[in-house]
Write an enzyme that holds these catalytic residues in place. Structure first.
Site, PDB file in Angstrom:
ATOM      1  CD  GLN A 101       3.012   2.284  -2.577  1.00  0.00           C
ATOM      2  OE1 GLN A 101       3.351   1.616  -1.617  1.00  0.00           O
ATOM      3  NE2 GLN A 101       3.382   3.553  -2.732  1.00  0.00           N
ATOM      4  CD1 TRP A 158       5.467  -4.097  -5.907  1.00  0.00           C
ATOM      5  CD2 TRP A 158       4.817  -6.237  -5.967  1.00  0.00           C
ATOM      6  NE1 TRP A 158       4.421  -4.246  -5.029  1.00  0.00           N
ATOM      7  CE2 TRP A 158       4.001  -5.554  -5.048  1.00  0.00           C
ATOM      8  CE3 TRP A 158       4.584  -7.604  -6.169  1.00  0.00           C
ATOM      9  CZ2 TRP A 158       2.978  -6.171  -4.328  1.00  0.00           C
ATOM     10  CZ3 TRP A 158       3.560  -8.216  -5.455  1.00  0.00           C
ATOM     11  CH2 TRP A 158       2.777  -7.505  -4.548  1.00  0.00           C
ATOM     12  CG  MET A 159       2.107  -2.857 -10.939  1.00  0.00           C
ATOM     13  SD  MET A 159       0.854  -1.823 -11.767  1.00  0.00           S
ATOM     14  CE  MET A 159      -0.402  -1.697 -10.498  1.00  0.00           C
ATOM     15  NE  ARG A 199      -0.734   0.249   5.453  1.00  0.00           N
ATOM     16  CZ  ARG A 199      -0.818  -0.637   6.447  1.00  0.00           C
ATOM     17  NH1 ARG A 199      -0.272  -0.382   7.609  1.00  0.00           N
ATOM     18  NH2 ARG A 199      -1.452  -1.770   6.258  1.00  0.00           N
ATOM     19  CG  ASP A 200      -2.458   3.717   2.789  1.00  0.00           C
ATOM     20  OD1 ASP A 200      -1.217   3.825   2.655  1.00  0.00           O
ATOM     21  OD2 ASP A 200      -3.038   2.630   2.955  1.00  0.00           O
ATOM     22  CD  GLU A 242      -3.691  -2.061   3.602  1.00  0.00           C
ATOM     23  OE1 GLU A 242      -2.513  -2.158   3.950  1.00  0.00           O
ATOM     24  OE2 GLU A 242      -4.186  -2.770   2.720  1.00  0.00           O
ATOM     25  CG  ASP A 293      -1.538   0.278  -2.863  1.00  0.00           C
ATOM     26  OD1 ASP A 293      -1.593  -0.930  -3.079  1.00  0.00           O
ATOM     27  OD2 ASP A 293      -1.353   0.759  -1.730  1.00  0.00           O
TER      28      ASP A 293
HETATM   29  N1  DQQ Z   1       0.059  -0.794   0.093  1.00  0.00           N
HETATM   30  C1  DQQ Z   1       0.955   0.238   0.544  1.00  0.00           C
HETATM   31  C2  DQQ Z   1       0.374   0.739   1.813  1.00  0.00           C
HETATM   32  C3  DQQ Z   1      -1.059   0.395   1.675  1.00  0.00           C
HETATM   33  C4  DQQ Z   1      -1.009  -0.949   1.028  1.00  0.00           C
HETATM   34  C5  DQQ Z   1       2.321  -0.351   0.693  1.00  0.00           C
HETATM   35  C6  DQQ Z   1      -2.302  -1.340   0.343  1.00  0.00           C
HETATM   36  O1  DQQ Z   1       0.583   2.137   1.976  1.00  0.00           O
HETATM   37  O2  DQQ Z   1      -1.716   0.387   2.913  1.00  0.00           O
HETATM   38  O3  DQQ Z   1       2.832  -0.777  -0.546  1.00  0.00           O
HETATM   39  O4  DQQ Z   1      -2.099  -2.291  -0.673  1.00  0.00           O
END
Ligand code: DQQ
Length: 469
Positions: free
Chosen positions: A35, A16-17, A138-139, A202, A19
């Site tokens: 990710q 899996w991938m 987050r982010d 996000e 962001d």
């Molecule tokens: N994906 C991440 C979060 C983000 C989200 C988690 C957006 O940090 O908000 O995998 O796709």
């Protein structure tokens, strides 16, 4: 044979991938983190995968760069974050996920390869949201503020539950100690623009471009489609005042959580996560999920519109090509391009703007037309449409349509720039409207190409097709 697997778009070898994270050019080398769940083709305990490139087109897989620390604030996942270029080595800010809490964590590269990102011993650097209640925390996006007291500024994605998305601004002298300043936009911002702006934002990306400021956010809404939008406006510490709002890609969730960075040539470059629209069961069986978009260069035009174009470096992917000029498309006179067919193509089409009818590019088409994906230029309704209703005989994959506004003609024409890579299509029209989509044809002969005008007539000014990969 898994012929849905993209060939020249970046993705990890398996699993899996999602962001893109920590995008940076460092000492000439482009670094892309993302990710990544090394354990399965579904979201799970997220690590940061890593790849490097000299040209943003050919990527080398590197070892996993950032791993959840047992017992740490990121024990259940290292979620999205960004790279901060600074003297010495870049620093990375990311979201720690553990026990239902989202915190801000910091990591440092252990050497110039940037292969290993070592979490800071005193993580998290921000342990809790500054106000309550909030939806998500987050982010990160970080920028440098010059002036009498230079400092690092950071915005974190969040939202007011059931009201609107929000980006929270922090200030720091050293990237470790952060002081909360306030929201980046005022309360009315989300309501002032016609598109739904979500319960939470996000992956904010905030930057200056061509004399304007841009805030890009990915919008989460329970009852609404998810998509990425950009506000364009002006900024003075610490408030951003948008004057426009638009979708970054009309493929909606097909192009999500993009991140941008400035390269050493001063280009603002964006990558986004191209999501799957086939069932999770199929993703798990195939052993892979998620694709990175091609790199796109961003700019803002004189009227404050965000523009996108595929990076020129992608031209290296071209093999054989064909060039055609002037063909009047009518219902009786389609242009069959079977000898140039394929599922790894770059296509450039220039169509003379018309007030009536439609022009259609059918791709991934079986000879009998049972499967085909149609990109439709609807002159009358001024729409660009990705029609996936016949894209697959598999009833389990998503067949829904995507559509966006047809941009203003340029010198009387609409130019479509398209990359097709097995199950992925990315299209940019006149550098304005972009559409990304997924298609999962079932037949191995789904690779035909026909340009036609099922209604009215459209003059094709020119057409270029290259096999790519
Ligand atoms: N994906 C991440 C979060 C983000 C989200 C988690 C957006 O940090 O908000 O995998 O796709």
């Amino acid at each position: 044979m898994d012929f849905h697997r993209p060939a020249y778009h970046f993705r990890p070898r398996a699993n899996w991938m999602n962001d893109p994270n920590g995008l940076i050019q460092w000492k000439g080398v482009y670094h892309m983190y993302y990710q990544y769940n090394p354990a399965a083709a579904k979201h799970g305990k997220i690590h940061w995968g890593h790849a490097t490139s000299r040209d943003l087109v050919h990527w080398q897989h590197r070892p996993v760069a950032l791993t959840p620390s047992p017992e740490g604030p990121d024990a259940e996942g290292c979620w999205s974050g960004c790279a901060v270029p600074q003297s010495g080595r870049p620093v990375f800010l990311y979201t720690g996920w553990a026990n239902g809490q989202q915190t801000t964590c910091l990591a440092k590269a252990t050497d110039d390869s940037l292969d290993h990102l070592l979490p800071y011993a005193s993580n998290p650097v921000i342990a809790q949201p500054p106000i309550t209640p909030l939806e998500g925390f987050r982010d990160h996006t970080v920028w440098r503020e010059a002036g009498a007291s230079p400092a690092w500024l950071m915005a974190i994605g969040s939202g007011i539950p059931e009201k609107h998305g929000l980006a929270l601004v922090y200030r720091s002298p050293d990237l470790v100690n952060w002081q909360y300043i306030g929201p980046l936009t005022d309360n009315q911002t989300s309501q002032r623009f016609p598109l739904y702006s979500g319960d939470m934002w996000e992956c904010p990306s905030f930057f200056e471009l061509n004399g304007k400021h841009v805030l890009m956010i990915s919008i989460v809404g329970e009852k609404h489609a998810w998509y990425t939008a950009a506000y364009v406006g002006s900024y003075s510490p610490y408030r951003f005042s948008p004057v426009s709002f638009e979708k970054v890609d009309y493929g909606d969730l097909c192009f999500y959580a993009p991140q941008t960075f400035l390269d050493e040539h001063g280009r603002r470059i964006m990558f986004g996560w191209i999501t799957e629209t086939r069932p999770e069961k199929q993703q798990l069986a195939d052993g892979w999920s998620g694709v990175m978009s091609l790199p796109r260069r961003l700019s803002v035009d004189r009227d404050g519109n965000l523009q996108q174009e595929f990076l020129a470096e992608l031209e290296q992917l071209r093999h054989t090509g064909v060039h055609l000029e002037r063909w009047e498309l009518t219902p009786q006179n389609p242009l069959r391009l079977d000898e140039h067919a394929g599922n790894q193509l770059e296509i450039r089409i220039e169509l003379e703007a018309s007030g009536a009818g439609q022009a259609t590019l059918a791709c991934l088409r079986t000879p009998d037309g049972q499967e085909e994906t149609r990109l439709v230029v609807d002159w009358e309704n001024r729409q660009l449409i990705l029609d996936r209703s016949s894209s697959s005989l598999d009833g389990d994959v998503d067949h829904s349509e995507r559509r966006g506004p047809l941009p203003e003609p340029l010198q009387g024409a609409i130019q479509l720039h398209i990359y097709l890579d097995h199950s992925v299509i990315e299209c940019i029209a006149n550098q304005r409207t972009t559409l990304t989509g997924r298609m999962y044809p079932t037949r191995a002969d789904s690779c035909g190409l026909v340009l036609s005008a099922p209604q009215g007539r459209t003059m094709l000014r020119s057409l270029d097709i290259w096999k790519v990969g």
